[in-house]
Write an enzyme that holds these catalytic residues in place. Structure first.
Site, short mmCIF file in Angstrom:
data_model
loop_
_atom_site.label_atom_id
_atom_site.label_comp_id
_atom_site.label_asym_id
_atom_site.label_seq_id
_atom_site.Cartn_x
_atom_site.Cartn_y
_atom_site.Cartn_z
N ASP A 244 0.86 -1.18 0.00
CA ASP A 244 0.00 0.00 0.00
C ASP A 244 0.90 1.23 0.00
OD1 ASP A 244 -3.01 0.91 0.65
OD2 ASP A 244 -1.59 2.27 1.65
N GLU B 290 -4.68 2.20 -4.38
CA GLU B 290 -3.22 2.26 -4.27
C GLU B 290 -2.64 0.97 -3.70
OE1 GLU B 290 -4.85 4.32 -0.53
OE2 GLU B 290 -5.40 4.07 -2.64
#
Length: 555
Positions: A421, A464
């Site tokens: 992430d 993301e």
């Protein structure tokens, strides 16, 4: 006084008396040398006439004159019979001189009676055969026999004007008071020869057409099989192998290659080839091939000609074809066919219309199959790949892991799963807009692709979040590699419009099959939990998932 004579003796005396007494001496001479066979009745008349001549000259008008008239009529009848024959008839003496010829023979060879009689028979034979004819003629008279027409070799006659024509000849042997005669019946068989030659030509053409039909039927079968196989292919590599296999069958003694235009459309790459090329196949520009420029078949015209394709070896003089691979008007590549050199055959042998048509049909099938495969590949990529980063998407990774875990269970190897992430990603969107955020995602996707090995899977999991799967990688190795990627991310420099977007860091969670899960769901959950722990502990770090509590490891 009673006298008796033999028939032969009577004939001799009659000839002498007729020569003396007949006014038409020349006519009677011809009549008497003719081998006319008299009937018993005529012989009795001759006996009576001879006795009358001896006893009284007045009987001449009663016996000799009627006999003369009858003999002349019979000779004239025989002459007319010969002249009315449909074939030419020649009488040839042992010395080769022609004794007589009927009207048909004179007309056939173009001579008059005076020109032909007493001439050598070799004057009626072409020169290439005339030299050996005297020897053959001598052999015939030594052992005369009847020879039927059509037996033996092909024969030719020669007219007065020197022209030749095919003839059929039958021979028979006659004995006359003047000696042996070969009676030759000559037939002009020009029309029969023409008909026979036409039949032979027609049979040859029919045979050639049958062979061509069989060849075209076989080609059509191969073409249909190739089309079916190409439509069943799952990818371009399979299609190239099928094209190579059937190319050898459809184009024997021809070297062939399939070139495809790259997705960037700036180069044409060799994908499959068969046969012998004079030089290695290389990548070339689409503009180097006239077939791609024109969108139609192109062939070599002559060596060094400006219209020859630049991707072909300029020193090669063999004939070639370039056929564009088209689909809905779009050029996908080119099929290149080059005739292989054969002994005794000129290099620039033109391509037949049937081979050109076959090449176009093959190119159509290949082009359609490759277009379908590319479309299928594009649709599949859309369904399994992320359009922004080019990485696989979550759907593909989950399907892949469902297939891979049973294989890993059977073969007893681990699978590492890493969840990433990007830290504070919202800041990039807020500061630089979605354009800046998308640029960061693309750059990180490219970075991941450079870090993984062949066989590893990288994907954009969503937003993301990213994931990497490493089959055959143990937990400790996966942790080390993840740490390398974390540090490498810190060195990424992303610029937008000349402006640096700032430092990029990531948090990562690592899990491994079977320690942290025996299913795709369990494995991803373990890695995801570790990821959230990394973010909770301050971000920019790598955390390993905790082992399952119900985990039982069998040593």
């Amino acid at each position: 006084m009673k006298l008796s004579f033999s028939i032969s003796g009577l004939l001799i005396l009659i000839k002498v008396l007729l020569i003396v007494m007949a006014a038409e001496a020349s006519v009677m001479f011809v009549l008497m040398i003719s081998p006319v066979e008299f009937s018993p009745f005529v012989e009795l008349m001759v006996d009576a006439a001879l006795l009358g001549i001896i006893s009284s000259p007045f009987l001449f008008w009663l016996v000799i004159k009627p006999f003369k008239t009858a003999a002349i009529a019979e000779a004239e009848k025989f002459r007319n019979l010969l002249d009315s024959a449909p074939d030419g008839i020649l009488g040839v003496a042992p010395d080769g001189k022609i004794n007589f010829a009927n009207g048909q023979a004179l007309m056939m060879f173009g001579y008059s009676q005076q020109e032909l009689v007493n001439q050598l028979v070799e004057s009626l034979i072409p020169e290439r055969f005339a030299k050996q004819h005297p020897r053959e003629r001598g052999q015939y008279f030594l052992s005369p026999s009847t020879r039927s027409m059509g037996a033996g070799r092909e024969l030719f006659g020669q007219r007065k004007d020197g022209t030749e024509f095919p003839v059929g000849i039958s021979l028979s042997h006659l004995k006359t008071v003047q000696g042996s005669i070969a009676l030759a019946i000559v037939r002009d068989i020009t029309s029969q020869t023409l008909v026979r030659n036409e039949i032979v030509t027609a049979n040859r053409k029919l045979k050639e057409q049958m062979e061509e039909l069989q060849r075209r039927t076989l080609e059509l079968d191969h073409l249909n099989e190739m089309g079916e196989m190409l439509q069943a292919c799952m990818n371009i590599d399979e299609a190239c192998e099928i094209t190579k296999q059937y190319g050898k069958q459809l184009f024997p003694s021809v070297a062939g290659a399939v070139f495809l235009i790259s997705p960037s459309r700036d180069v044409v790459e060799p994908m499959a080839s068969w046969g012998n090329f004079s030089s290695p196949l290389t990548v070339f520009s689409p503009d180097a091939c006239w077939a791609l420029r024109r969108g139609r078949i192109h062939t070599r015209t002559e060596i060094g000609c400006s219209t020859n394709c630049h991707h072909v070896d300029p020193t090669c003089s063999r004939s070639y074809l370039c056929i564009p691979l088209l689909a809905q008007g779009d050029a996908l590549g080119v099929l290149h066919l080059l005739k292989e050199a054969r002994d005794g055959e000129p290099d620039a042998v033109p391509w037949t219309d049937s081979k050109r048509q076959l090449a176009v049909a093959v190119a159509d099938d290949i082009g359609l199959a490759f277009a379908n495969l590319r479309l299928r590949e594009a649709l599949r990529n859309q369904s399994i790949c992320d359009s922004l980063t080019g990485l696989y998407n979550r759907r593909f990774v989950e399907e892949w892991l469902h297939r891979e875990i049973p294989r890993a269970t059977r073969n007893k190897y681990p699978i590492a799963a890493i969840m990433f992430d990007l830290d504070h990603f919202k800041r990039f969107n807020d500061t630089f807009g979605h354009e800046g955020g998308d640029l960061v995602l693309r750059e990180f996707g490219s970075f991941l692709l450079k870090q993984i090995r062949e066989g590893d899977i990288a994907c954009r999991f969503g937003g993301e979040e990213f994931a990497v799967l490493m089959p055959g990688t143990a937990l400790d190795v996966a942790v080390q590699r993840t740490e390398v990627m974390r540090k490498g991310t810190e060195d990424l420099v992303v610029r937008l419009g000349g402006q640096t977007l700032g430092k990029i860091t990531l948090s990562a969670g690592v899990a491994c099959f079977p320690e942290h899960g025996t299913s795709a769901e369990q494995l991803f959950k373990a890695a995801d939990d570790a990821l959230y722990r990394a973010k909770g502990e301050g971000r920019n770090r790598v955390i390993v998932a905790e082992p399952r509590r119900d985990m039982h490891v069998t040593q």
